[in-house]
Scaffold this active site. Structure first.
Site, PDB file in Angstrom:
ATOM      1  N   GLU A  13      73.473  -9.858  44.617  1.00 38.87           N
ATOM      2  CA  GLU A  13      74.264 -10.612  43.467  1.00 38.87           C
ATOM      3  C   GLU A  13      75.532  -9.813  42.924  1.00 38.87           C
ATOM      4  O   GLU A  13      76.737 -10.404  42.782  1.00 38.87           O
ATOM      5  CB  GLU A  13      73.279 -10.948  42.139  1.00 38.87           C
ATOM      6  CG  GLU A  13      74.165 -11.571  41.096  1.00 38.87           C
ATOM      7  CD  GLU A  13      73.413 -11.761  39.643  1.00 38.87           C
ATOM      8  OE1 GLU A  13      73.873 -11.959  38.772  1.00 38.87           O
ATOM      9  OE2 GLU A  13      72.152 -11.135  39.868  1.00 38.87           O
ATOM     10  N   ASP A 200      58.689 -17.486  38.991  1.00 40.12           N
ATOM     11  CA  ASP A 200      57.402 -18.059  39.368  1.00 40.12           C
ATOM     12  C   ASP A 200      57.205 -18.832  38.304  1.00 40.12           C
ATOM     13  O   ASP A 200      57.536 -18.838  36.896  1.00 40.12           O
ATOM     14  CB  ASP A 200      56.416 -17.054  39.419  1.00 40.12           C
ATOM     15  CG  ASP A 200      56.512 -15.855  38.095  1.00 40.12           C
ATOM     16  OD1 ASP A 200      55.636 -16.139  37.078  1.00 40.12           O
ATOM     17  OD2 ASP A 200      57.144 -15.052  38.236  1.00 40.12           O
TER      18      ASP A 200
END
Length: 232
Positions: A13, A200
Site C-alpha cells: 500500500e 475477518d
C-alpha cells in the site's frame, strides 16, 4: 490540514502511494523511510511505521516534531469485532483506545492510562466525514462504518477475547497501532483519522484468501484516500 502525514501498515500500500507522489524526498529516521512530496496536489509525508504501538508512537512523533504535519491518517488492516461488518469493509475511527492498558491493580478501569487526562482519543469529525463520503463514492461494493478502533500489542484470535473487547470497550475492530498514533496526535494537537480494512468476520461466518483480501484492501484504501484528498 495543508500538510498530511499518512502512516501505512502494508508495504504494498505504501509503495503504491509513493509511486503516485511528485518529487518525493526520502529521509530515513529511526529505521523508517519518510517520503516527503506532493500526493494528489497535497503536500504529504508517507511512511510505513512497522508493527506495534511503540513503532507507531515513534513514527507519529517524528511526523509531529520534524515534519510538523497538520493532519494524520493511519491506514491498514484490522480484525472485525462488530458482527454486521463484512470482510473488506472499512471502519473509520470515531474514537480509539488501548485495550491492553491494564492498571486495574491501582484502581483504574481497563483501558484507562494513569495520570493522563484522556484515555479515549477522538478522531477528527471533518476528516471522518470526508473519508466516509469518499469511501461511499468510490467503493460502492463495500460498506463503511464509523466506530471505535481498539489497539493492543496482541494478535486477537480467540472468540473469548473478541467478546471481551466488544463487551468491555464496544470495539468495532481490533488492531495493533492506531491508538498509539491517536495518543501522540492528541498530545501534539493534530487532527487524525484511522482507516481500517476488515480482514475477518467477527463470527467466522465468512472467509477470504488473505492475498485476495490484501489486494482488494489496498485498492479500496487508495481509492478512498485519493477521493478524500480532493475534499480536504
Amino acid at each position: 490540514m495543508d500538510y498530511i502525514g499518512i502512516i501505512g501498515a502494508m508495504p504494498e500500500e505504501v509503495a503504491q502511494l509513493i509511486e503516485q507522489m511528485e518529487k518525493a524526498k526520502k529521509t530515513t529516521i529511526a529505521g523508517m523511510d519518510f517520503y516527503d512530496g506532493k500526493l494528489w496536489n497535497k503536500r504529504t509525508v508517507v511512511v510505513k511505521s512497522g508493527i506495534g504501538k511503540v513503532n507507531m508512537a515513534a513514527c507519529t512523533q517524528i511526523l509531529a516534531s520534524i515534519y510538523k504535519v497538520t493532519a494524520l491518517i493511519n491506514t491498514g488492516v484490522a480484525g472485525g469485532l462488530y458482527a454486521p461488518i463484512n470482510i473488506g469493509d472499512i471502519v473509520l475511527s470515531d474514537d480509539t483506545l488501548q485495550h491492553d492498558m491494564d492498571a486495574t491493580g491501582f484502581g483504574y478501569a481497563p483501558g484507562v492510562i494513569p495520570q493522563m487526562e484522556q484515555s479515549i482519543f477522538h478522531g477528527d469529525k471533518d476528516l471522518i466525514a470526508k473519508a466516509k463520503e469518499a469511501c461511499e463514492e468510490v467503493n460502492p461494493d463495500i460498506s463503511v462504518y464509523v466506530g471505535r478502533v481498539v489497539s493492543g500489542d496482541q494478535f486477537i484470535s480467540s472468540d473469548e477475547k473478541k467478546a471481551f473487547l466488544v463487551e468491555q470497550f464496544d470495539g468495532y475492530c481490533a488492531e495493533m497501532e492506531g491508538a498509539a498514533m491517536a495518543q501522540i496526535a492528541y498530545l501534539n494537537d493534530i487532527p487524525f483519522v484511522i482507516i481500517r480494512a476488515i480482514s475477518d468476520k467477527a463470527d467466522h461466518s465468512a472467509s477470504m484468501n488473505y492475498n485476495d483480501f490484501e489486494e482488494q484492501a489496498i485498492t479500496h484504501t487508495i481509492r478512498l484516500l485519493k477521493a478524500m484528498f480532493s475534499k480536504i
